[in-house]
Motif scaffolding. Structure first.
Motif, PDB file in Angstrom:
ATOM      1  N   ASN A  24     -56.835 137.480 -62.139  1.00 38.36           N
ATOM      2  CA  ASN A  24     -55.892 138.917 -61.165  1.00 38.36           C
ATOM      3  C   ASN A  24     -54.855 138.460 -60.917  1.00 38.36           C
ATOM      4  N   SER A  25     -54.050 139.521 -61.123  1.00 36.27           N
ATOM      5  CA  SER A  25     -52.527 140.142 -61.041  1.00 36.27           C
ATOM      6  C   SER A  25     -51.499 138.568 -60.253  1.00 36.27           C
ATOM      7  N   PHE A  26     -52.217 138.745 -59.123  1.00 37.14           N
ATOM      8  CA  PHE A  26     -51.588 137.989 -58.402  1.00 37.14           C
ATOM      9  C   PHE A  26     -51.345 136.584 -58.405  1.00 37.14           C
ATOM     10  N   GLY A  27     -52.780 136.484 -59.114  1.00 31.87           N
ATOM     11  CA  GLY A  27     -52.412 134.798 -59.755  1.00 31.87           C
ATOM     12  C   GLY A  27     -52.037 133.908 -61.179  1.00 31.87           C
ATOM     13  N   PHE A  28     -52.213 135.421 -61.561  1.00 39.50           N
ATOM     14  CA  PHE A  28     -51.526 135.857 -62.998  1.00 39.50           C
ATOM     15  C   PHE A  28     -49.740 135.412 -62.288  1.00 39.50           C
ATOM     16  N   PHE A  29     -49.232 135.966 -61.557  1.00 37.27           N
ATOM     17  CA  PHE A  29     -47.721 135.763 -61.627  1.00 37.27           C
ATOM     18  C   PHE A  29     -47.186 134.210 -60.755  1.00 37.27           C
ATOM     19  N   VAL A  30     -48.555 134.161 -59.944  1.00 34.53           N
ATOM     20  CA  VAL A  30     -48.456 132.788 -59.057  1.00 34.53           C
ATOM     21  C   VAL A  30     -48.762 131.571 -60.356  1.00 34.53           C
ATOM     22  N   ALA A  31     -49.654 131.905 -61.593  1.00 32.45           N
ATOM     23  CA  ALA A  31     -49.901 130.878 -62.473  1.00 32.45           C
ATOM     24  C   ALA A  31     -48.261 130.964 -62.632  1.00 32.45           C
ATOM     25  N   ILE A  32     -47.289 131.489 -63.471  1.00 30.42           N
ATOM     26  CA  ILE A  32     -46.356 131.931 -64.639  1.00 30.42           C
ATOM     27  C   ILE A  32     -45.465 131.678 -63.647  1.00 30.42           C
ATOM     28  N   SER A  33     -44.923 131.600 -62.219  1.00 27.20           N
ATOM     29  CA  SER A  33     -43.926 130.851 -61.504  1.00 27.20           C
ATOM     30  C   SER A  33     -44.164 129.757 -61.525  1.00 27.20           C
ATOM     31  N   PHE A  34     -45.405 128.921 -61.572  1.00 28.20           N
ATOM     32  CA  PHE A  34     -45.696 128.324 -61.566  1.00 28.20           C
ATOM     33  C   PHE A  34     -44.771 127.155 -62.844  1.00 28.20           C
ATOM     34  N   ILE A  35     -45.230 127.886 -64.197  1.00 28.65           N
ATOM     35  CA  ILE A  35     -44.413 127.477 -65.137  1.00 28.65           C
ATOM     36  C   ILE A  35     -43.329 127.174 -65.734  1.00 28.65           C
ATOM     37  N   LEU A  36     -42.095 128.123 -65.165  1.00 27.42           N
ATOM     38  CA  LEU A  36     -41.511 128.946 -65.676  1.00 27.42           C
ATOM     39  C   LEU A  36     -40.008 127.671 -64.379  1.00 27.42           C
ATOM     40  N   SER A  37     -41.376 127.653 -63.231  1.00 29.04           N
ATOM     41  CA  SER A  37     -40.396 126.589 -61.977  1.00 29.04           C
ATOM     42  C   SER A  37     -40.334 125.271 -62.868  1.00 29.04           C
ATOM     43  N   ALA A  38     -41.108 125.220 -63.095  1.00 30.12           N
ATOM     44  CA  ALA A  38     -41.845 123.849 -64.268  1.00 30.12           C
ATOM     45  C   ALA A  38     -40.212 123.270 -64.756  1.00 30.12           C
TER      46      ALA A  38
END
Length: 382
Positions: A24-38
């Motif tokens: 899912n596009s939304f889930g993909f960007f949320v996952a990338i958001s968590f990685i970059l935020s970490a």
């Protein structure tokens, strides 16, 4: 709109990869958001460690042990779920036509599930075997806050998701009452402030449990959370997840502004809201009958700018806690004003506020009070 990565790759690169329908596009960007935020959080914690604001803790660990039965079982279960659902989706006819329905169903491939379970179990056994010692040793290691970022992100993700679900259902109680199970397991329907409150409570508990200085940790989280929110809104805009604004049928009065910045119909949106698109066949063939304000686009631009401001201010503000106070004020003001043109459920009170308006107003007040409080503490310590 790109409901999942299959449609993005098809449109942008002319490549059709059926497996991408599962992402899912939304889930993909949320996952990338968590990685970059970490990564951002880790950098901030390291910076504050160099400033002497954090202390390490010591923990005793045992190294050189073989894989335990619980580790093998855990990896096997994870492998089974992966093989049963993800790999199985490629072996079952029409499973990828509606990936969400398939993932939430009991359907899957038992054989690929068992093979993946065996593979995951063997990988864990081999991983531990490579560092196994004839006689396991106990060692004492120093752990700094930045070493715990992985755990912090997991707590934030888990409790953030639960909080987002709980607050969404509280805000849309009639929908929840009509279909409680469907509302709880649906991929859509998340409220940011619910996630922020519950994740914040979990992280504060985790920090106290592991003796992490809370005020410097909050300051480190200020730019991190602003970035995470901004990046997550990219997923909202690209997928068309229903987080759009109120109707805006007026023509674009600004010639220099692209029309989709002024109003948008969100064609092929992931929630399949609106009317049928002429000539479109298959899923995700709807668009809004009246264009609306693209509020996710506005929010991601505003919040990226606010993230930049917080990054600039982090070296200017010397009083611990005040950067987090500014974050609360920025976050509250941004969300309070965007709510004026955003679609949301209103509470039946004398002034008909939305849930987000109430919480954002509290955040602004909390930010002002905490700013004065931290300033007072600093003055008392001089």
């Amino acid at each position: 709109m790109y409901p999942n990565l299959y449609y993005a790759f098809k449109d942008l690169f002319g490549i059709e990869i059926n497996g991408l329908k599962l992402i899912n596009s939304f889930g993909f960007f949320v996952a990338i958001s968590f990685i970059l935020s970490a990564w951002i959080l880790s950098m901030e914690l390291r910076r504050k460690q160099k400033q002497g604001l954090f202390q390490f803790t010591e923990e005793k660990i045992k190294i050189g042990e073989p894989a335990s039965l619980s580790e093998l079982i855990t990896n096997g279960v994870m492998g089974f779920l992966f093989g049963y659902k993800i790999i199985g989706a490629f072996t079952i006819k029409d499973a990828l036509q509606d990936p969400q329905a398939f993932i939430l169903s009991g359907e899957g491939n038992f054989l690929t599930g068992m093979l993946a379970a065996l593979g995951f179990g063997l990988l864990k056994w081999w991983e531990k075997k490579k560092v196994q010692l004839n006689t396991p040793e106990e060692r004492i290691i120093r752990i700094w806050p930045q070493d715990r970022v992985g755990d912090i992100v997991i707590y934030a993700a888990l409790f953030g998701f639960l909080g987002a679900k709980i607050f969404h259902n509280l805000e849309n109680w009639n929908e929840f009452a009509a279909d409680p199970i469907g509302s709880l397991i649906a991929f859509s329907g998340l409220t940011f402030y619910g996630g922020l409150i519950c994740a914040g409570a979990a992280i504060i508990w985790y920090a106290r449990k592991n003796k992490i200085a809370l005020i410097p940790l909050l300051d480190a989280f200020a730019p991190t959370m602003m970035f995470a929110y901004a990046f997550g809104r990219i997923g909202c805009q690209i997928s068309g997840d229903g987080d759009w604004g109120i109707a805006n049928p007026a023509p674009n009065p600004y010639k220099w502004l692209p029309d989709f910045f002024w109003s948008y119909t969100y064609p092929h949106n992931v929630v399949q809201d609106g009317v049928a698109i002429p000539g479109c066949a298959g899923p995700y063939c709807n668009q809004l009958p009246i264009p609306v304000y693209p509020t996710p686009l506005y929010e991601l631009l505003i919040c990226f700018a606010l993230f930049g401001v917080l990054i600039f201010l982090r070296n200017k503000i010397k009083i611990p806690g005040q950067l987090f106070s500014i974050y609360l004020i920025f976050n509250g003001l941004e969300r309070f004003f965007i709510e004026k043109i955003r679609v949301n459920t209103e509470y039946n009170l004398p002034f008909n506020p939305t849930q987000a308006e109430l919480i954002s107003a509290v955040l602004v007040i909390a930010g002002i009070i905490s700013w004065r409080y931290f300033n007072k503490i600093q003055g008392a310590n001089k």
